[in-house]
Enzyme design. Structure first.
Site, PDB file in Angstrom:
ATOM      1  N   VAL A  95      12.935 -72.813  -7.691  1.00 21.90           N
ATOM      2  CA  VAL A  95      13.059 -72.894  -6.234  1.00 21.90           C
ATOM      3  C   VAL A  95      11.749 -73.339  -5.596  1.00 21.90           C
ATOM      4  CG1 VAL A  95      13.560 -71.580  -4.123  1.00 21.90           C
ATOM      5  CG2 VAL A  95      14.843 -71.110  -6.211  1.00 21.90           C
ATOM      6  N   GLU A  96      10.639 -73.107  -6.260  1.00 23.98           N
ATOM      7  CA  GLU A  96       9.333 -73.410  -5.666  1.00 23.98           C
ATOM      8  C   GLU A  96       8.847 -74.801  -6.083  1.00 23.98           C
ATOM      9  OE1 GLU A  96       6.684 -69.909  -5.235  1.00 23.98           O
ATOM     10  OE2 GLU A  96       8.286 -68.821  -6.273  1.00 23.98           O
ATOM     11  N   MET A  97       8.097 -74.908  -7.184  1.00 21.01           N
ATOM     12  CA  MET A  97       7.528 -76.207  -7.535  1.00 21.01           C
ATOM     13  C   MET A  97       8.316 -76.926  -8.635  1.00 21.01           C
ATOM     14  SD  MET A  97       3.542 -75.048  -7.027  1.00 21.01           S
ATOM     15  CE  MET A  97       2.767 -76.636  -6.800  1.00 21.01           C
TER      16      MET A  97
END
Length: 299
Positions: A95-97
């Protein structure tokens, strides 16, 4: 904020500074560490939750990286021990990087001429400095420089003129009401886990849309239900919105909520005003050289 297992050499700090700003650590190149932890806005993005590499937002508010190296652990649920360990978490988080693997990160960095130089300088005694752990250590060494002394520190060191009368009154109220039960130590927080919602469910006071169960989400231990790391209050005037879900945007409102929900105490108008003034005096300055994007400067 030293780590005996990760000496902060000038070369390692320089590498970590570059990595912190580099969007190549995300799969599509949309995000860097600085995207969610912007050093020009006190290590946060001032959003309730942050958009990741593909635009999807996470469930929890992005805490500031300023002074984070002095915390007992990292993330709202305290699941990682230090900034070195934390630095690698979001890079692989889908979900982030959103990078697929440690090897994919290593291979991408090896293809950048600047990094071939910087990694060799930061880790001169290693035949292969391009490791995921070395990346984490470099970012951690950089984040250990992000300390922000404030006027409160000057006051505690003996400069009685460093705080206004309202700020001094706020400091007294902060202690008398009981805020220091959890918000204590050098950071006024960051050194313990506590249940959010002692006297009433937190979501009733904050208007939270989702009932986050805190550390319980990781441990599945009923004793950890609604347990969160107590946030540091340094720079809190600048790191809105507040709480683990960014559900409250106004600092005065957050202060009133905490008094009721955690301490069963209803603050009067003057107490709120003075405590907010005291909290504002905890604002420091990010070291100017670290607020500059070294990649932009090199181009």
């Amino acid at each position: 904020a030293e780590n005996p297992d990760n000496s902060a050499t000038e070369a390692k700090i320089k590498l970590g500074h570059v990595l912190y700003y580099d969007t190549r650590l995300s799969l599509t190149g949309n995000n860097s560490c600085n995207s969610c932890h912007n050093l020009n806005t006190y290590g946060v993005d001032n959003l309730p939750t942050s958009p990741g590499d593909l635009g999807e937002t996470g469930d929890r508010n992005s805490p500031t990286t300023l002074n984070a190296a002095l915390h007992m652990s990292q993330f709202w649920d305290g699941r990682m021990k230090d900034v070195e360990e934390q630095a690698g978490g979001p890079v692989l988080n889908p979900v982030e990087m959103n990078m697929p693997s440690e090897k994919a990160v290593e291979d991408r960095l090896k293809g950048v001429e600047l990094y071939r130089t910087l990694f060799a300088q930061a880790y001169p005694n290693e035949s292969n400095p391009f490791t995921y752990q070395n990346m984490r250590n470099a970012i951690g060494a950089f984040e250990r420089q992000l300390l922000t002394p404030s006027r409160v520190d000057a006051y505690l060191k003996g400069d009685k003129s460093a705080l206004t009368l309202s700020e001094k009154k706020g400091m007294l109220s902060f202690s008398y009401i009981g805020c220091t039960t959890c918000h204590n130590g050098p950071l006024l927080g960051g050194n313990q886990m506590q249940r959010f919602g002692v006297h009433q469910p937190y979501w009733e006071a904050t208007g939270s849309e989702h009932q986050d169960r805190g550390l319980f989400e990781q441990s599945k231990d009923s004793l950890d239900l609604y347990m969160f790391k107590v946030p540091s209050l340094r720079n809190v005037s600048e790191t809105h919105p507040y709480f683990h879900d960014g559900s409250v945007s106004d600092l005065a409102e957050a202060v009133k909520i905490m008094a009721v929900v955690q301490l069963d105490y209803k603050m009067n108008k003057d107490e709120v005003k003075n405590v907010v003034a005291f909290l504002d005096a905890l604002t420091g300055e990010v070291p100017a050289q670290y607020k500059e994007n070294p990649l932009a400067m090199a181009e």
